[in-house]
Design a protein around this motif. Structure first.
Motif, mmCIF file in Angstrom:
data_model
loop_
_atom_site.group_PDB
_atom_site.id
_atom_site.type_symbol
_atom_site.label_atom_id
_atom_site.label_comp_id
_atom_site.label_asym_id
_atom_site.label_seq_id
_atom_site.Cartn_x
_atom_site.Cartn_y
_atom_site.Cartn_z
ATOM 1 N N LEU A 187 0.908 -1.204 0.023
ATOM 2 C CA LEU A 187 0.030 0.110 0.001
ATOM 3 C C LEU A 187 0.880 1.332 -0.071
ATOM 4 N N PRO A 188 0.324 2.428 -0.650
ATOM 5 C CA PRO A 188 1.222 3.586 -0.630
ATOM 6 C C PRO A 188 1.780 4.087 0.870
ATOM 7 N N HIS A 189 2.780 4.569 0.904
ATOM 8 C CA HIS A 189 3.286 4.806 2.412
ATOM 9 C C HIS A 189 3.403 6.471 2.284
ATOM 10 N N ILE A 190 3.627 7.025 3.608
ATOM 11 C CA ILE A 190 3.578 8.584 3.429
ATOM 12 C C ILE A 190 4.956 9.039 2.655
ATOM 13 N N GLY A 191 5.997 8.391 2.273
ATOM 14 C CA GLY A 191 6.952 8.957 1.459
ATOM 15 C C GLY A 191 6.520 9.363 0.317
ATOM 16 N N SER A 192 5.603 8.474 -0.272
ATOM 17 C CA SER A 192 5.248 8.376 -1.863
ATOM 18 C C SER A 192 4.106 9.501 -1.815
ATOM 19 N N ALA A 193 3.407 9.554 -0.658
ATOM 20 C CA ALA A 193 2.496 10.798 -0.560
ATOM 21 C C ALA A 193 2.914 12.247 -0.531
ATOM 22 N N TYR A 194 4.184 12.187 0.166
ATOM 23 C CA TYR A 194 5.078 13.321 0.229
ATOM 24 C C TYR A 194 5.599 13.993 -0.915
ATOM 25 N N THR A 195 6.013 12.940 -1.902
ATOM 26 C CA THR A 195 6.721 13.392 -3.111
ATOM 27 C C THR A 195 5.492 14.128 -3.889
ATOM 28 N N THR A 196 4.447 13.233 -3.852
ATOM 29 C CA THR A 196 3.132 13.495 -4.755
ATOM 30 C C THR A 196 2.504 14.881 -4.327
ATOM 31 N N MET A 197 2.669 15.316 -3.000
ATOM 32 C CA MET A 197 1.976 16.329 -2.731
ATOM 33 C C MET A 197 2.749 17.720 -3.120
ATOM 34 N N ILE A 198 4.228 17.633 -3.183
ATOM 35 C CA ILE A 198 4.830 18.391 -3.606
ATOM 36 C C ILE A 198 4.615 18.718 -5.055
ATOM 37 N N ALA A 199 4.598 17.575 -5.710
ATOM 38 C CA ALA A 199 4.578 17.532 -7.104
ATOM 39 C C ALA A 199 3.315 18.414 -7.516
ATOM 40 N N PRO B 81 -0.804 7.359 5.817
ATOM 41 C CA PRO B 81 -1.554 8.392 5.007
ATOM 42 C C PRO B 81 -2.615 8.259 4.877
ATOM 43 N N PHE B 82 -3.478 7.303 4.842
ATOM 44 C CA PHE B 82 -4.856 7.188 4.991
ATOM 45 C C PHE B 82 -5.394 7.658 6.282
ATOM 46 N N GLU B 83 -4.799 7.267 7.415
ATOM 47 C CA GLU B 83 -5.335 7.455 8.893
ATOM 48 C C GLU B 83 -4.971 8.984 8.941
ATOM 49 N N LEU B 84 -3.846 9.464 8.279
ATOM 50 C CA LEU B 84 -3.586 10.815 8.668
ATOM 51 C C LEU B 84 -4.511 11.756 7.940
ATOM 52 N N VAL B 85 -5.144 11.296 6.773
ATOM 53 C CA VAL B 85 -5.843 12.259 6.150
ATOM 54 C C VAL B 85 -7.459 12.190 6.475
ATOM 55 N N ASP B 86 -7.553 11.130 7.110
ATOM 56 C CA ASP B 86 -8.997 10.801 7.335
ATOM 57 C C ASP B 86 -8.963 11.515 8.766
ATOM 58 N N LYS B 87 -8.049 11.566 9.605
ATOM 59 C CA LYS B 87 -8.013 12.255 10.913
ATOM 60 C C LYS B 87 -8.003 13.792 10.975
ATOM 61 N N TYR B 88 -7.236 14.334 9.919
ATOM 62 C CA TYR B 88 -6.712 15.854 10.010
ATOM 63 C C TYR B 88 -7.220 16.551 8.751
ATOM 64 N N GLY B 89 -7.578 15.738 7.654
ATOM 65 C CA GLY B 89 -8.051 16.537 6.407
ATOM 66 C C GLY B 89 -6.748 16.757 5.482
ATOM 67 N N SER B 90 -6.974 16.782 4.168
ATOM 68 C CA SER B 90 -5.779 17.140 3.099
ATOM 69 C C SER B 90 -5.048 18.239 3.529
ATOM 70 N N ASP B 91 -5.926 19.384 3.476
ATOM 71 C CA ASP B 91 -5.274 20.892 3.594
ATOM 72 C C ASP B 91 -4.078 20.834 4.614
ATOM 73 N N ALA B 92 -4.554 20.466 5.798
ATOM 74 C CA ALA B 92 -3.386 20.504 7.183
ATOM 75 C C ALA B 92 -2.344 19.673 6.730
ATOM 76 N N ILE B 93 -2.479 18.487 6.258
ATOM 77 C CA ILE B 93 -1.415 17.677 5.900
ATOM 78 C C ILE B 93 -0.633 18.217 4.652
ATOM 79 N N ARG B 94 -1.144 18.722 3.736
ATOM 80 C CA ARG B 94 -0.379 19.376 2.571
ATOM 81 C C ARG B 94 0.367 20.497 3.282
ATOM 82 N N TYR B 95 -0.133 21.423 3.985
ATOM 83 C CA TYR B 95 0.389 22.647 4.599
ATOM 84 C C TYR B 95 1.540 22.238 5.296
ATOM 85 N N TYR B 96 1.207 21.290 6.206
ATOM 86 C CA TYR B 96 2.365 20.803 7.101
ATOM 87 C C TYR B 96 3.846 20.382 6.435
#
Length: 539
Positions: free
Chosen positions: A24-36, A319-334
């Motif tokens: 399953l996708p991990h936070i590292g992949s999510a990190y790269t993808t958010m920046i891109a 990453p799934f748990e994180l986004v469900d808990k806090y929402g995408s904007d907060a995570i992208r921002y951080y």
RNA sequence: GGCAGCGUAGCAUAAUUGGCUAAUGCACUGGGCUCAUAACCCGGAGGAUAUUGGUUCGACUCCAAUCGCUGUCACCA
């Protein structure tokens, strides 16, 4: 004002890695993808045509074996994992333009054509490859790197296997000089600088050819004319970037793939795969006679509470748990603000909540909320008809705001997100100070209506500008802010920036037109709460 | 081990070519304000800039050594 004037700016094509579907996708992949995604959104909002490529790499023995263990065909395994990637990208508001899969039929055609080209250059030859092979890593290991009982140091639960097999090799050694010239004449090609040095040192030591095929692997593309060999994962995977550029209706040829967006402006990757992108990939392209990408950016890794994340440590960040808990904007921002692109960065839940609440709720959100409140109380039915020209040049906020657009553009185009946020937060913080210093509530009691209106205009316009500048990072919040100011904007609309009034005018400070029919004021970002239950569960 | 880089308040980061009292945010704390999401504003505390020695009128910055950390040294999406 002409609202439909088309604009003509250079296009921008960028990629994330094509993620390997062994889990399953991990936070590292999510990190790269958010920046891109943030970069892609910025270019789109600025009026550039954008091609943002992501996707999955699906071949190889590791996938084959995982699928076997689960008793399903490899394609089925891949399909399942691919869905979870696409699901996560949706949750994180990732807007890719092309999602490419290396198991696609058209990809096989591209790979074969590319292989043929390289082969015609005399850059592929058959030779013998011997050594200890780790299936987990899908690579040959040097004797010295193995543990005492012939276990791979990374995959300690399985023994390496002795292999003595024929492999096809790519003549990497031939391209050493051309690569060195590339790095020398294009200092921006590898970013950040520290990684450029590493790569240059590596290449300077001399390049060996590398194997590009495996035998006894059925899950992959066969080598043309020698089908008992399967094309090795790197040769296959990197070409996925090119396949991604094919339009639906195109006949599948290399020529068609590169006709519009090629070459790429940016390959954004994690530092672990820098060599493949900065050394092997350009060499392959040189051999095939294709143009080289403009830049390879190797970002850092994420740690959690200061420690490396890993399954064995049991401290992974889902990453799934994180986004469900806090929402995408907060995570992208951080992740964009608190992690210096290029350096390793840390995630700590308490700090995450503190920072996001302080910046987005207390400073930005409350600024809008308090000024909307004053607008309602002090300007009932008399909406300020003010623009930038009416505001004194020595207005403390205006002084800061007028130079911001330049800084914001600089920040985005150099991926200097630190600089971006510093600028915006300085503006926001000065607005809060400006309100406290100028005391509009007292002015209102005095009957200084005009003064009050100017203050509110200055502040609301600064909030608007901040929302626009941050829209590539926090699109949902920016949408809410624009809505609160009476605009019906959707920053998730990819076409939004393609017209001049948006991509040019909204980037300027002093554009606000206050719509007399504003919606009810409501907070645009609710403060995050630390989940104590969940936190206390962990030792 | 070789090469490269880093070490600044509790935490995260700043300090143009050496040059004002080492800056900013979060967290902490005293006060103020009332338009606001217990918010915001003002003030305070908190630092031998890893250690030791050197160059200099002057060092976070340059040099040397020491300690600690990180990356890299061939096929880890």
């Amino acid at each position: 004002m002409n609202n439909n004037q088309p604009i003509n700016k250079p296009s921008f094509a960028l990629t994330t890695p094509l993620y390997y579907v062994n889990g399953l996708p991990h936070i590292g992949s999510a990190y790269t993808t958010m920046i891109a995604d943030a970069i892609a959104r910025w270019y789109r909002l600025s009026g550039h045509p954008v091609m943002f490529v992501t996707g999955t790499d699906e071949h190889g023995q590791k996938i084959q074996r995982t699928a076997e263990q689960n008793g399903i065909p490899p394609q089925e395994h891949c399909d399942t994992i691919v869905h979870s990637f696409q699901d996560l990208w949706q949750k994180l508001d990732i807007q890719y333009d092309s999602f490419t899969r290396t198991s696609a039929d058209k990809h096989e055609i591209i790979v074969k054509e590319f292989f043929q080209r390289v082969s015609e250059q005399g850059d592929i030859y058959l030779s013998q490859q011997q050594g200890w092979y780790c299936v987990g890593c899908e690579e040959f290991k040097e004797e010295r790197e193995l543990e005492e009982d012939k276990h791979c140091p990374i995959h300690t639960n399985q023994k390496v296997e002795w292999r003595d097999e024929e492999n096809y090799f790519f003549r990497l050694s031939r391209y050493q000089q051309q690569l060195e010239e590339l790095y020398e004449s294009n200092p921006e090609f590898i970013q950040p600088q520290s990684r450029r040095n590493e790569v240059m040192n590596f290449v300077k030591q001399g390049l060996q050819d590398f194997s590009i095929s495996r035998i006894n692997v059925s899950w992959g593309f066969p080598i043309p004319d020698d089908p008992k060999h399967t094309i090795y994962v790197w040769f296959d995977a990197l070409l996925g970037y090119v396949t991604a550029l094919l339009e639906e209706e195109d006949e599948v040829t290399l020529e068609n793939a590169i006709k519009k967006w090629y070459p790429f402006n940016l390959h954004l990757i994690g530092k672990d795969i820098l060599r493949f992108h900065a050394v092997y990939w350009p060499a392959m392209l040189l051999s095939a006679g294709l143009a080289l990408p403009k830049q390879v950016f190797g970002h850092g890794f994420l740690t959690k509470d200061g420690r490396k994340m890993g399954k064995s440590l049991g401290n992974t960040l889902d990453p799934f748990e994180l986004v469900d808990k806090y929402g995408s904007d907060a995570i992208r921002y951080y992740f964009l603000k608190e992690v210096d692109l290029g350096e390793d960065g840390d995630f700590n839940e308490i700090r995450f909540i503190n920072k996001v609440n302080a910046d987005l709720a207390n400073d930005l959100g409350n600024l809008l909320n308090r000024s909307r409140g004053m607008l309602k109380k002090y300007c009932t039915n008399i909406f300020p008809s003010i623009n930038e020209v009416n505001i004194d040049a020595d207005n403390p906020v205006k002084q800061i705001a007028m130079v911001l657009p330049k800084h914001i553009r600089e920040a985005y185009s150099s991926y200097n997100f630190n600089f971006l946020f510093t600028n915006i937060l300085t503006l926001i913080s000065n607005c809060n100070k400006y309100i406290d210093d100028s005391k509009p509530w007292a002015l209102f009691k005095n009957g200084d209506q005009k003064e009050v209106e100017i203050i509110l205009y200055v502040v609301l316009e600064s909030v608007r500008f901040s929302a626009f500048a941050l829209a590539p990072i926090i699109p949902k919040i920016s949408n809410k802010i624009y809505h609160q100011l009476g605009y019906e904007f959707d920053f998730n609309n990819k076409e939004l920036g393609s017209k001049i009034p948006i991509s040019e005018e909204h980037w300027q400070w002093g554009q606000l037109n206050i719509n007399p029919n504003l919606p009810e004021a409501e907070p645009i970002f609710a403060k995050l709460q630390l989940d104590y239950d969940n936190n206390n569960k962990k030792p």
